[in-house]
Design a protein around this motif. Sequence first.
Motif, mmCIF file in Angstrom:
data_model
loop_
_atom_site.group_PDB
_atom_site.id
_atom_site.type_symbol
_atom_site.label_atom_id
_atom_site.label_comp_id
_atom_site.label_asym_id
_atom_site.label_seq_id
_atom_site.Cartn_x
_atom_site.Cartn_y
_atom_site.Cartn_z
ATOM 1 N N VAL A 195 14.013 6.814 -2.836
ATOM 2 C CA VAL A 195 12.838 7.442 -2.219
ATOM 3 C C VAL A 195 12.711 8.868 -2.732
ATOM 4 N N ARG A 196 11.533 9.194 -3.228
ATOM 5 C CA ARG A 196 11.251 10.528 -3.752
ATOM 6 C C ARG A 196 10.489 11.377 -2.746
ATOM 7 N N SER A 197 9.578 10.776 -1.994
ATOM 8 C CA SER A 197 8.845 11.520 -0.966
ATOM 9 C C SER A 197 8.241 10.544 0.037
ATOM 10 N N VAL A 198 8.013 11.077 1.234
ATOM 11 C CA VAL A 198 7.415 10.303 2.314
ATOM 12 C C VAL A 198 6.272 11.112 2.875
ATOM 13 N N GLY A 199 5.116 10.495 2.948
ATOM 14 C CA GLY A 199 3.938 11.113 3.532
ATOM 15 C C GLY A 199 3.093 9.986 4.096
ATOM 16 N N VAL A 216 7.703 2.423 9.206
ATOM 17 C CA VAL A 216 7.313 1.013 9.244
ATOM 18 C C VAL A 216 5.796 0.896 9.103
ATOM 19 N N GLY A 217 5.379 0.041 8.184
ATOM 20 C CA GLY A 217 3.957 -0.173 7.945
ATOM 21 C C GLY A 217 3.389 0.673 6.818
ATOM 22 N N ARG A 218 4.146 1.632 6.331
ATOM 23 C CA ARG A 218 3.652 2.473 5.228
ATOM 24 C C ARG A 218 3.741 1.720 3.909
ATOM 25 N N GLU A 219 2.768 1.967 3.049
ATOM 26 C CA GLU A 219 2.774 1.353 1.730
ATOM 27 C C GLU A 219 3.764 2.086 0.839
#
Length: 96
Positions: A69-73, A12-15
């Motif tokens: 979704v391909r990646s989360v960082g 939550v809050g990530r671009e």
Amino acid sequence: MDAEPQEITNLVGREVYSKNGVFVGEVEDLRLDLDAEVVNGLAVSALNPTLFESEETGSKGVIVPYRWVRSVGDIVLISDVIERLKNDEDEENLLA
């Protein structure tokens, strides 16, 4: 060593950006399947106005299927949303 698991609320809050580097919006919430215990979508708001017309989204935002979704960082990277919106048969399920 395995990395420590992170709580899903950290999303939550990530671009959110497309794989082509285009800003899509910001994660506002998550869509969960509690029976399967999986995240099946991201509720994205603060949308890029050049990608989404307010008439299409009702100014609330969109649900992005988690399969995109391909990646989360530091950011969330998804498949190219413009191509998906035009070609996905589930388009009516995308709009919140």
